[in-house]
Design a protein around this motif. Structure first.
Motif, PDB file in Angstrom:
ATOM      1  N   PHE A 101      -6.701   4.994  -6.054  1.00 46.94           N
ATOM      2  CA  PHE A 101      -5.977   4.636  -4.838  1.00 46.94           C
ATOM      3  C   PHE A 101      -6.954   4.012  -3.860  1.00 46.94           C
ATOM      4  CE2 PHE A 101      -3.737   8.050  -6.857  1.00 46.94           C
ATOM      5  CZ  PHE A 101      -2.406   7.704  -6.739  1.00 46.94           C
ATOM      6  N   LEU A 102      -6.625   2.830  -3.351  1.00 50.10           N
ATOM      7  CA  LEU A 102      -7.462   2.118  -2.397  1.00 50.10           C
ATOM      8  C   LEU A 102      -6.643   1.812  -1.149  1.00 50.10           C
ATOM      9  CD1 LEU A 102      -9.112  -0.463  -4.828  1.00 50.10           C
ATOM     10  CD2 LEU A 102     -10.085   1.689  -4.007  1.00 50.10           C
ATOM     11  N   ASP A 103      -7.280   1.984   0.007  1.00 57.20           N
ATOM     12  CA  ASP A 103      -6.595   1.746   1.283  1.00 57.20           C
ATOM     13  C   ASP A 103      -7.586   1.062   2.223  1.00 57.20           C
ATOM     14  OD1 ASP A 103      -5.033   1.832   3.574  1.00 57.20           O
ATOM     15  OD2 ASP A 103      -4.623   3.974   3.430  1.00 57.20           O
ATOM     16  N   ILE A 104      -7.302  -0.183   2.615  1.00 54.99           N
ATOM     17  CA  ILE A 104      -8.186  -0.921   3.529  1.00 54.99           C
ATOM     18  C   ILE A 104      -8.105  -0.281   4.908  1.00 54.99           C
ATOM     19  CG2 ILE A 104      -8.606  -3.125   4.699  1.00 54.99           C
ATOM     20  CD1 ILE A 104      -7.522  -4.519   2.173  1.00 54.99           C
ATOM     21  N   THR A 105      -9.266   0.081   5.467  1.00 54.24           N
ATOM     22  CA  THR A 105      -9.320   0.665   6.809  1.00 54.24           C
ATOM     23  C   THR A 105      -9.904  -0.296   7.832  1.00 54.24           C
ATOM     24  OG1 THR A 105     -11.446   1.715   6.301  1.00 54.24           O
ATOM     25  CG2 THR A 105      -9.453   3.037   5.949  1.00 54.24           C
ATOM     26  N   ASP A 106     -10.679  -1.293   7.386  1.00 53.17           N
ATOM     27  CA  ASP A 106     -11.254  -2.279   8.290  1.00 53.17           C
ATOM     28  C   ASP A 106     -11.700  -3.477   7.451  1.00 53.17           C
ATOM     29  OD1 ASP A 106     -12.023  -2.760  11.088  1.00 53.17           O
ATOM     30  OD2 ASP A 106     -14.045  -2.908  10.263  1.00 53.17           O
ATOM     31  N   THR A 156      -7.917  -7.544 -13.836  1.00 52.79           N
ATOM     32  CA  THR A 156      -7.009  -6.433 -13.554  1.00 52.79           C
ATOM     33  C   THR A 156      -6.372  -5.999 -14.870  1.00 52.79           C
ATOM     34  OG1 THR A 156      -6.553  -7.194 -11.302  1.00 52.79           O
ATOM     35  CG2 THR A 156      -4.931  -5.733 -12.292  1.00 52.79           C
ATOM     36  N   ASN A 157      -6.671  -4.780 -15.292  1.00 49.67           N
ATOM     37  CA  ASN A 157      -6.172  -4.261 -16.573  1.00 49.67           C
ATOM     38  C   ASN A 157      -5.451  -2.928 -16.366  1.00 49.67           C
ATOM     39  OD1 ASN A 157      -8.356  -2.675 -15.954  1.00 49.67           O
ATOM     40  ND2 ASN A 157      -9.242  -2.713 -18.003  1.00 49.67           N
ATOM     41  N   TYR A 158      -4.670  -2.872 -15.309  1.00 45.69           N
ATOM     42  CA  TYR A 158      -3.963  -1.639 -14.961  1.00 45.69           C
ATOM     43  C   TYR A 158      -2.641  -2.008 -14.298  1.00 45.69           C
ATOM     44  CZ  TYR A 158      -6.455  -2.925 -10.675  1.00 45.69           C
ATOM     45  OH  TYR A 158      -6.970  -3.618  -9.606  1.00 45.69           O
ATOM     46  N   HIS A 159      -1.789  -1.015 -14.121  1.00 46.38           N
ATOM     47  CA  HIS A 159      -0.513  -1.221 -13.429  1.00 46.38           C
ATOM     48  C   HIS A 159      -0.777  -1.294 -11.931  1.00 46.38           C
ATOM     49  CE1 HIS A 159       1.667  -0.378 -17.138  1.00 46.38           C
ATOM     50  NE2 HIS A 159       0.896   0.680 -17.293  1.00 46.38           N
ATOM     51  N   TRP A 160      -0.269  -2.317 -11.283  1.00 41.17           N
ATOM     52  CA  TRP A 160      -0.473  -2.596  -9.852  1.00 41.17           C
ATOM     53  C   TRP A 160       0.617  -1.872  -9.080  1.00 41.17           C
ATOM     54  CZ3 TRP A 160      -4.348  -5.607  -7.748  1.00 41.17           C
ATOM     55  CH2 TRP A 160      -4.195  -6.067  -6.442  1.00 41.17           C
ATOM     56  N   GLY A 161       0.263  -0.781  -8.388  1.00 38.22           N
ATOM     57  CA  GLY A 161       1.243   0.018  -7.677  1.00 38.22           C
ATOM     58  C   GLY A 161       1.244  -0.240  -6.182  1.00 38.22           C
ATOM     59  N   LEU A 162       2.450  -0.387  -5.630  1.00 38.15           N
ATOM     60  CA  LEU A 162       2.632  -0.602  -4.198  1.00 38.15           C
ATOM     61  C   LEU A 162       3.357   0.609  -3.611  1.00 38.15           C
ATOM     62  CD1 LEU A 162       3.917  -4.281  -4.424  1.00 38.15           C
ATOM     63  CD2 LEU A 162       1.585  -3.517  -3.921  1.00 38.15           C
ATOM     64  N   PRO A 163       2.951   1.068  -2.416  1.00 39.49           N
ATOM     65  CA  PRO A 163       3.612   2.237  -1.833  1.00 39.49           C
ATOM     66  C   PRO A 163       5.043   1.904  -1.395  1.00 39.49           C
ATOM     67  CG  PRO A 163       2.078   1.284  -0.253  1.00 39.49           C
ATOM     68  CD  PRO A 163       1.904   0.529  -1.545  1.00 39.49           C
ATOM     69  N   TYR A 220       0.404 -10.383  -8.950  1.00 41.90           N
ATOM     70  CA  TYR A 220       0.909  -9.224  -8.224  1.00 41.90           C
ATOM     71  C   TYR A 220       0.932  -9.504  -6.723  1.00 41.90           C
ATOM     72  CZ  TYR A 220       0.009  -6.766 -12.604  1.00 41.90           C
ATOM     73  OH  TYR A 220      -0.003  -6.374 -13.911  1.00 41.90           O
ATOM     74  N   LEU A 221       1.807  -8.807  -6.013  1.00 44.10           N
ATOM     75  CA  LEU A 221       1.912  -8.979  -4.567  1.00 44.10           C
ATOM     76  C   LEU A 221       0.662  -8.447  -3.864  1.00 44.10           C
ATOM     77  CD1 LEU A 221       5.633  -7.923  -4.003  1.00 44.10           C
ATOM     78  CD2 LEU A 221       4.677 -10.243  -3.989  1.00 44.10           C
ATOM     79  N   PRO A 222       0.181  -9.138  -2.823  1.00 41.68           N
ATOM     80  CA  PRO A 222      -0.972  -8.656  -2.048  1.00 41.68           C
ATOM     81  C   PRO A 222      -0.598  -7.370  -1.312  1.00 41.68           C
ATOM     82  CG  PRO A 222      -0.385 -10.918  -1.436  1.00 41.68           C
ATOM     83  CD  PRO A 222       0.675 -10.415  -2.342  1.00 41.68           C
ATOM     84  N   THR A 223      -1.590  -6.519  -1.057  1.00 40.72           N
ATOM     85  CA  THR A 223      -1.340  -5.251  -0.381  1.00 40.72           C
ATOM     86  C   THR A 223      -2.604  -4.727   0.283  1.00 40.72           C
ATOM     87  OG1 THR A 223      -0.430  -3.013  -0.666  1.00 40.72           O
ATOM     88  CG2 THR A 223      -1.808  -3.863  -2.461  1.00 40.72           C
ATOM     89  N   ARG A 224      -2.441  -3.912   1.301  1.00 39.17           N
ATOM     90  CA  ARG A 224      -3.578  -3.213   1.917  1.00 39.17           C
ATOM     91  C   ARG A 224      -3.748  -1.825   1.306  1.00 39.17           C
ATOM     92  NH1 ARG A 224      -6.039  -5.347   6.319  1.00 39.17           N
ATOM     93  NH2 ARG A 224      -6.525  -3.336   7.263  1.00 39.17           N
ATOM     94  N   ARG A 225      -2.720  -1.334   0.616  1.00 40.97           N
ATOM     95  CA  ARG A 225      -2.774  -0.040  -0.073  1.00 40.97           C
ATOM     96  C   ARG A 225      -2.388  -0.274  -1.529  1.00 40.97           C
ATOM     97  NH1 ARG A 225       0.704   4.342   1.911  1.00 40.97           N
ATOM     98  NH2 ARG A 225      -0.807   5.655   0.854  1.00 40.97           N
ATOM     99  N   LEU A 226      -3.227   0.206  -2.436  1.00 43.33           N
ATOM    100  CA  LEU A 226      -3.042  -0.074  -3.859  1.00 43.33           C
ATOM    101  C   LEU A 226      -3.217   1.193  -4.679  1.00 43.33           C
ATOM    102  CD1 LEU A 226      -2.883  -2.052  -6.317  1.00 43.33           C
ATOM    103  CD2 LEU A 226      -5.372  -2.326  -6.080  1.00 43.33           C
ATOM    104  N   ARG A 227      -2.352   1.343  -5.678  1.00 48.15           N
ATOM    105  CA  ARG A 227      -2.564   2.348  -6.725  1.00 48.15           C
ATOM    106  C   ARG A 227      -2.744   1.595  -8.023  1.00 48.15           C
ATOM    107  NH1 ARG A 227       2.089   6.026  -9.245  1.00 48.15           N
ATOM    108  NH2 ARG A 227       2.473   4.031 -10.268  1.00 48.15           N
ATOM    109  N   GLY A 228      -3.945   1.672  -8.596  1.00 49.34           N
ATOM    110  CA  GLY A 228      -4.198   1.100  -9.909  1.00 49.34           C
ATOM    111  C   GLY A 228      -4.059   2.214 -10.934  1.00 49.34           C
ATOM    112  N   ARG A 229      -3.100   2.097 -11.868  1.00 50.96           N
ATOM    113  CA  ARG A 229      -2.852   3.153 -12.852  1.00 50.96           C
ATOM    114  C   ARG A 229      -3.060   2.626 -14.260  1.00 50.96           C
ATOM    115  NH1 ARG A 229       1.019   4.982 -16.247  1.00 50.96           N
ATOM    116  NH2 ARG A 229       2.537   3.381 -15.643  1.00 50.96           N
TER     117      ARG A 229
END
Length: 181
Positions: free
Chosen positions: A61-66, A80-87, A107-116
């Motif tokens: 799980f990645l979350d951009i803070t700054d 990218t070799n994983y499932h791109w998860g969006l909250p 995949y859609l751009p995001t500031r919060r990502l779950r790579g599974r």
């Protein structure tokens, strides 16, 4: 200079750790495939010394803070070799529930990502873990990237997770080696 620290000092992970992390400008070959991935971020999820473990649903799980402008986003990387998860919503916690796996290409751009990853092996030590490659878009060459990273996985008999790690002040061409979790 980049740095990393546990968000909760009382957290002690027994199995999953964030290892070496690198942010660098994307190569011309990467830009040719996915022009939005102007920078390449790689993170290693590793195990403790002496371990080799098979995991199911290994998640990072990645979350951009700054920087705070919404223009800086995680984007698909050619590796990218994983499932791109969006909250599903801004408060969705890490885990299996509350995340939608994107079917768009790219995949859609995001500031919060779950790579599974459905299944992966994690060993101990640098370069023996599971590498996650993520594109970064919107980061000016003079800006730094800060984000939180959190690893979680399911095993056949148990679920395990690491600690929430704050990664700060990554500039292009920065490499941070070590083990956090």
């Amino acid at each position: 200079m980049p740095s990393a620290q546990k968000m909760d000092l009382a957290c002690n992970s027994s199995l999953l750790f964030i290892g070496s992390t690198t942010l660098r400008p994307s190569s011309p070959a990467i830009l040719e495939q996915l022009p939005d991935a102007t920078a390449s971020l790689s993170l290693e999820v590793i195990g403790p010394p002496g371990y080799r473990v098979d995991l199911e649903n290994l998640m990072l799980f990645l979350d951009i803070t700054d920087p705070t402008p919404a223009t800086v986003r995680f984007v698909q990387h050619p590796a990218t070799n994983y499932h791109w998860g969006l909250p599903q919503n801004p408060d969705t916690p890490p885990g299996m529930d509350g995340w939608n796996e994107d079917t768009h290409k790219p995949y859609l751009p995001t500031r919060r990502l779950r790579g599974r990853k459905d299944h992966d092996k994690v060993w101990s030590g640098a370069a023996n873990g599971s590498t996650y490659w993520v594109g970064v878009n919107g980061l000016d060459a003079t800006e730094s990237l800060s984000f939180t990273a959190y690893a979680m996985a399911e095993k056949t008999v148990a679920t395990t997770n690491g600690c929430l790690i704050q990664m700060k002040d990554f500039h292009l061409d920065d490499v941070l080696t070590g083990t956090w979790g």
